[in-house]
Design an enzyme around this catalytic site. Structure first.
Site, PDB file in Angstrom:
ATOM      1  N   SER A 259       0.927  -1.134   0.013  1.00 41.34           N
ATOM      2  CA  SER A 259      -0.102  -0.003  -0.013  1.00 41.34           C
ATOM      3  C   SER A 259       0.822   1.272   0.083  1.00 41.34           C
ATOM      4  O   SER A 259       2.159   1.058   0.497  1.00 41.34           O
ATOM      5  CB  SER A 259      -0.815  -0.060   1.237  1.00 41.34           C
ATOM      6  N   LYS A 260       0.185   2.376  -0.601  1.00 46.45           N
ATOM      7  CA  LYS A 260       1.144   3.658  -0.789  1.00 46.45           C
ATOM      8  C   LYS A 260       1.238   4.194   0.623  1.00 46.45           C
ATOM      9  O   LYS A 260       2.225   5.023   1.124  1.00 46.45           O
ATOM     10  CB  LYS A 260       0.200   4.480  -1.568  1.00 46.45           C
ATOM     11  N   ARG A 261       0.267   4.032   1.456  1.00 51.05           N
ATOM     12  CA  ARG A 261       0.398   4.624   2.943  1.00 51.05           C
ATOM     13  C   ARG A 261       1.636   4.150   3.559  1.00 51.05           C
ATOM     14  O   ARG A 261       2.103   4.841   4.269  1.00 51.05           O
ATOM     15  CB  ARG A 261      -0.965   4.329   3.804  1.00 51.05           C
ATOM     16  N   ASN A 262       2.011   2.723   3.529  1.00 50.46           N
ATOM     17  CA  ASN A 262       2.999   2.110   4.391  1.00 50.46           C
ATOM     18  C   ASN A 262       3.789   1.653   3.204  1.00 50.46           C
ATOM     19  O   ASN A 262       3.744   0.453   2.996  1.00 50.46           O
ATOM     20  CB  ASN A 262       2.335   0.963   5.091  1.00 50.46           C
TER      21      ASN A 262
END
Ligand code: GLU
Length: 507
Positions: A259-262
């Site tokens: 995921s882009k968030r992590n």
């Protein structure tokens, strides 16, 4: 477990347009595309934008660009149309409303009138009594009068599915076999929201039915919702598609979804892109990306890791898709990308190198680019590597390396300076300034002055390119030309002379 269904094969990729295309989404699209192409079926692009309440042409454009870049062509979709359109869910709202009402009329679903505050109170109550969370089904069996009373208050209901309260829902998945779900543990899922927008659950079942989708290949994350979908198909009395829940692509360390968030990282700690756009920017080739993605969760057979999409189309079937999720192996992608770069015709490579060079701020000359492309071709993992390897060819002005970087291991500054002088003299005396003649002359010089050829070549590389790692020395000098090469060699010798404080030798 079978790929075969009596219906003509029609698969779809059904992204929610968020403004970007996730690399995992591209993989899902690719598997659906491979399956359709293998069976001479149709591949459909459908935009699931009911959550956003608005059709965002930007998001759709980015999505379609990513798919086109990868070469995943669709036979029906928002731009190309087709007999089952429209292919954008927000343009199909009346269809979902009609079928939600049909479910209510046939006692398969019911309106549920709670306000958000009442729902919250129900949730808290269930939680405090340690009951399964969610909704307590209190409006499942309202009388017509009770419903009318809520309507009279101006309440706008949601429509909920009447899940069976007992027994099991058994779904045959083409990858996972029979998957069993206890009905008592399921929710009366919302199908239509109070604003008249469907939820994903209703919209995709209605669309898969009316678009005559035969096989649904989608991420395994959707597996928990399958009993709801299955019961919906039963409630409508429609023939469900074959479901195939694809293993999820995990972070390289095997933990969690990418995921882009992590942001995921490779073994060296470098961030790995998550969006297809970022892979394009990072200089990966579509053929390498698709080959790479096809190896995650599926295998070609014969231990073969390198194959074209045409080969994959021929071989593709669901029986070689794994049940288990797979980690993303970043080193494999660089390896494959290097292989595909080496296979490119030089003209195509040259055309592809223009963009990273221009992005780095260089003015790119076509002739020069054509000469350089074959030199960098065998040395690149990504197209962007051209900037470090060969950007110096396009500098407006030559930027020499600091003089202290010229001497190589075992050479003093004075030896290096003298070697540069002699190399300059020998190179200027060559009849033809070809790389072959240069190399012969420089090998002879190295022997004469008693240094390793590689050390002399490295001195010359730093002198003529301004960097320690670059394109092959003699081809590089050939492209730079005799005058420019000699000028740089002289400049390096002069800089070393200044460094060691000795006067520049006259020619
Ligand atoms: N819109 C859903 C998503 O973006 C589609 C899932 C499906 O393929 O059914 O995940």
């Amino acid at each position: 477990m079978t790929d075969n269904s009596p219906r003509p094969v029609r698969t779809r990729f059904a992204p929610s347009p968020t403004g970007s295309l996730h690399i995992g989404g591209l993989r899902t699209a690719m598997f659906n595309w491979l399956f359709a192409r293998h069976h001479n079926g149709r591949f459909i692009l459908r935009v699931e934008d009911t959550d956003q309440k608005r059709y965002d042409p930007q998001a759709l454009r980015i999505l379609m660009e990513g798919m086109r870049w990868a070469g995943l062509d669709w036979d029906e979709g928002p731009d190309v149309g087709g007999p089952y359109g429209p292919y954008i869910q927000s343009e199909r709202l009346t269809l979902y409303q009609k079928w939600a009402q049909w479910l209510v009329d046939n006692d398969k679903a019911y309106p549920s009138y709670e306000t958000p505050a009442e729902l919250e109170a129900i949730r808290k109550d269930l939680e405090s009594r340690k009951l399964p969370p969610g909704y307590n089904r209190q409006h499942r069996d309202l009388t017509p009068e009770q419903r009318a009373a809520f309507e009279a208050q101006g309440r706008k209901p949601v429509i909920r599915l009447k899940m069976p309260l007992e027994g099991e829902t058994i779904v045959n998945d083409a990858i996972h076999g029979d998957v069993r779900f206890e009905n008592a543990r399921q929710q009366d899922t919302v199908l239509l929201k109070s604003d008249g927008f469907p939820t994903y659950h209703l919209a995709h079942v209605v669309d898969d039915h009316f678009m005559e989708i035969s096989h649904v290949l989608r991420a395994a994350e959707w597996m928990p919702s399958v009993p709801v979908h299955w019961q919906l198909w039963q409630a409508f009395g429609w023939e469900p598609p074959v479901y195939a829940h694809l293993p999820v692509m995990l972070n390289p360390n095997g933990k969690g979804k990418m995921s882009k968030r992590n942001p995921p990282r490779d073994a060296k700690g470098n961030i790995i892109p998550v969006l297809v756009d970022d892979y394009i920017q990072a200089g990966y080739l579509p053929e390498a990306i698709l080959n790479f993605l096809a190896n995650i969760g599926w295998n070609f057979g014969d231990e073969r890791e390198i194959f074209t999409m045409n080969d994959a189309i021929e071989r593709f079937d669901l029986s070689r898709i794994n049940q288990a999720n797979s980690a993303f192996p970043p080193e494999k992608l660089d390896w494959l990308n290097g292989i595909y770069i080496r296979e490119l015709p030089v003209e195509r490579l040259a055309a592809l190198l223009r963009e990273p060079l221009e992005r780095a701020g260089f003015k790119v000359d076509d002739d020069r680019l054509m000469k350089i492309a074959p030199l960098v071709q065998i040395r690149m993992k990504t197209l962007n590597d051209v900037v470090e390897l060969a950007g110096f060819f396009f500098h407006d002005e030559f930027e020499p390396a600091p003089a202290d970087q010229l001497p190589q291991k075992g050479m003093t500054a004075e030896q290096t300076r003298a070697a540069l002088e002699q190399a300059g003299a020998a190179l200027s005396a060559l009849e033809n300034f070809t790389h072959e003649e240069q190399e012969a002359a420089m090998r002879a010089l190295a022997e004469r002055i008693g240094v390793k050829p590689s050390a002399l070549f490295n001195v010359l590389r730093v002198a003529t390119t301004g960097q320690a790692v670059a394109t092959p020395l003699f081809e590089t000098m050939e492209i730079l030309g005799r005058n420019e090469s000699l000028r740089r060699i002289q400049l390096a010798a002069a800089q070393l002379a200044a460094l060691i404080g000795s006067p520049v030798q006259p020619e």
